[in-house]
Design a protein around this motif. Structure first.
Motif, PDB file in Angstrom:
ATOM      1  N   THR A   1       0.763  -1.121   0.040  1.00 48.70           N
ATOM      2  CA  THR A   1      -0.049   0.064  -0.010  1.00 48.70           C
ATOM      3  C   THR A   1       0.891   1.282   0.084  1.00 48.70           C
ATOM      4  N   CYS A   2       0.996   2.096  -1.068  1.00 43.82           N
ATOM      5  CA  CYS A   2       1.600   3.361  -1.178  1.00 43.82           C
ATOM      6  C   CYS A   2       0.890   4.301  -0.803  1.00 43.82           C
TER       7      CYS A   2
ATOM      8  N   GLN B   1       0.435   8.258   0.235  1.00 42.59           N
ATOM      9  CA  GLN B   1       0.979   9.405  -0.285  1.00 42.59           C
ATOM     10  C   GLN B   1       0.173  10.477   0.718  1.00 42.59           C
TER      11      GLN B   1
ATOM     12  N   ARG C   1       3.350  10.875  -7.864  1.00 43.71           N
ATOM     13  CA  ARG C   1       2.580   9.740  -8.042  1.00 43.71           C
ATOM     14  C   ARG C   1       2.424   8.983  -9.381  1.00 43.71           C
ATOM     15  N   ALA C   2       2.588  10.037 -10.489  1.00 47.18           N
ATOM     16  CA  ALA C   2       2.667   9.318 -11.874  1.00 47.18           C
ATOM     17  C   ALA C   2       4.001   8.660 -12.152  1.00 47.18           C
TER      18      ALA C   2
ATOM     19  N   LEU D   1       5.662   0.953 -11.110  1.00 48.69           N
ATOM     20  CA  LEU D   1       5.319  -0.118 -10.331  1.00 48.69           C
ATOM     21  C   LEU D   1       4.254  -1.063 -11.350  1.00 48.69           C
ATOM     22  N   ALA D   2       4.074  -0.224 -12.453  1.00 51.74           N
ATOM     23  CA  ALA D   2       3.136  -0.831 -13.425  1.00 51.74           C
ATOM     24  C   ALA D   2       3.954  -1.916 -14.479  1.00 51.74           C
TER      25      ALA D   2
ATOM     26  N   GLU E   1       3.947   5.422 -10.044  1.00 49.36           N
ATOM     27  CA  GLU E   1       2.924   4.500 -10.656  1.00 49.36           C
ATOM     28  C   GLU E   1       3.437   3.688 -11.873  1.00 49.36           C
TER      29      GLU E   1
ATOM     30  N   TRP F   1       0.070  -3.967  -5.652  1.00 44.99           N
ATOM     31  CA  TRP F   1       0.093  -2.837  -4.984  1.00 44.99           C
ATOM     32  C   TRP F   1      -1.178  -1.869  -5.108  1.00 44.99           C
ATOM     33  N   ASN F   2      -1.513  -0.637  -4.426  1.00 43.86           N
ATOM     34  CA  ASN F   2      -2.412   0.146  -4.667  1.00 43.86           C
ATOM     35  C   ASN F   2      -2.063   1.380  -4.129  1.00 43.86           C
ATOM     36  N   TRP F   3      -2.457   2.441  -4.445  1.00 46.81           N
ATOM     37  CA  TRP F   3      -2.356   3.741  -3.864  1.00 46.81           C
ATOM     38  C   TRP F   3      -3.322   4.432  -3.081  1.00 46.81           C
TER      39      TRP F   3
END
Length: 272
Positions: A33-34, A36, A68-69, A75-76, A72, A82-84
């Protein structure tokens, strides 16, 4: 260890703790779990009308969205789940709130905006004391975490050391070699209840074989002795109980926890 809470912040240690989070996630088949957290509480002396804050908010928001961009996108391309989670407020408060359903919290060694400081992270200390999950502090020099590498467990027989040991078991089980290390001082007294032999028996019940070692302190600080012992054994992580003395005493006099957090050379797993 299936649920990892990762602090997201645009600092020099972000890449290191992201990599460590992914290494643990792969080894444990865990979810990241990221988190921010963004605070708009900008202090500007004399800004009674709030003009400075109003001007800062768009810049803060834009920087957060850019970070974030970037993460993400990274991580993609990775083979981890994962989730943000984006939340407003101080990071230490939001991490503490979200920690109840996570198995480990991963943070950097510096407070937000305090890079370059030689002092310990207040956020890491507060989370260690208050969160129900252990805290892994990752310095920026770390490129990856080899979960099979040796691990040094700092052992002084205290209840805090026992809590840290229990919290670390899932990671210790992955290590090829575990050291239960006690720093021996000339004036040692039997203050604590749990000898290293008992801690070793506890680990055996979890399928973890540990080597008990006693290290003479000499004239160095305990934090320095532990750091050198970990380096000599090529350890990838250090596990220790935090704030065995009162927090006030640690702040005023300095202590092993405080010194270890000031300039960590390797990931340190803390629990209280």
């Amino acid at each position: 260890m299936k649920s990892i809470l990762l602090h997201i912040n645009d600092d020099s240690c972000m890449e290191a703790r992201l990599q460590v989070a992914m290494d643990i996630a792969r080894a444990c088949d865990a979810h990241i779990t990221c988190l921010q957290a963004v605070s708009y509480e900008v202090f500007a002396p004399g800004d009674f009308a709030g003009n400075a804050m109003a001007a800062a908010i768009p810049r803060i928001r834009e920087a957060a969205e850019h970070l974030r961009a970037e993460i993400e996108a990274d991580l993609a391309n990775e083979d981890v789940a994962w989730n943000w989670r984006f939340l407003y407020g101080a990071a230490e408060h939001r991490l503490l709130e979200q920690s109840a359903l996570h198995d480990i919290i991963i943070v950097g060694p510096h407070d937000i905006g305090e890079e370059g400081s030689r002092g310990p992270s207040a956020m890491a200390g507060e989370l260690t004391l208050d969160a129900p999950a252990p805290v892994l502090v990752v310095p920026g020099s770390i490129k990856r975490l080899d979960v099979r590498a040796p691990v040094l467990v700092a052992w002084n027989g205290s209840s805090e050391a026992a809590v840290a040991l229990r919290a670390a078991v899932p990671l210790l089980a992955l290590s090829e070699r575990v050291f239960l290390a006690s720093v021996k001082e000339e004036k040692d007294t039997e203050r604590f209840e749990f000898p290293a032999s008992e801690a070793a028996r506890y680990l055996v019940r979890h399928g973890v074989e540990a080597e008990v070692v006693e290290i003479p302190r000499g004239k160095g600080k305990i934090s320095e002795v532990l750091a050198k012992a970990a380096a000599a054994r090529e350890c990838g992580m250090l596990v220790m109980g935090a704030y065995g003395h009162s927090r006030l005493a640690e702040m005023l006099l300095g202590g092993v926890t405080r010194r270890m957090l000031s300039e960590p050379q390797l990931p340190i797993l803390l629990a209280h």
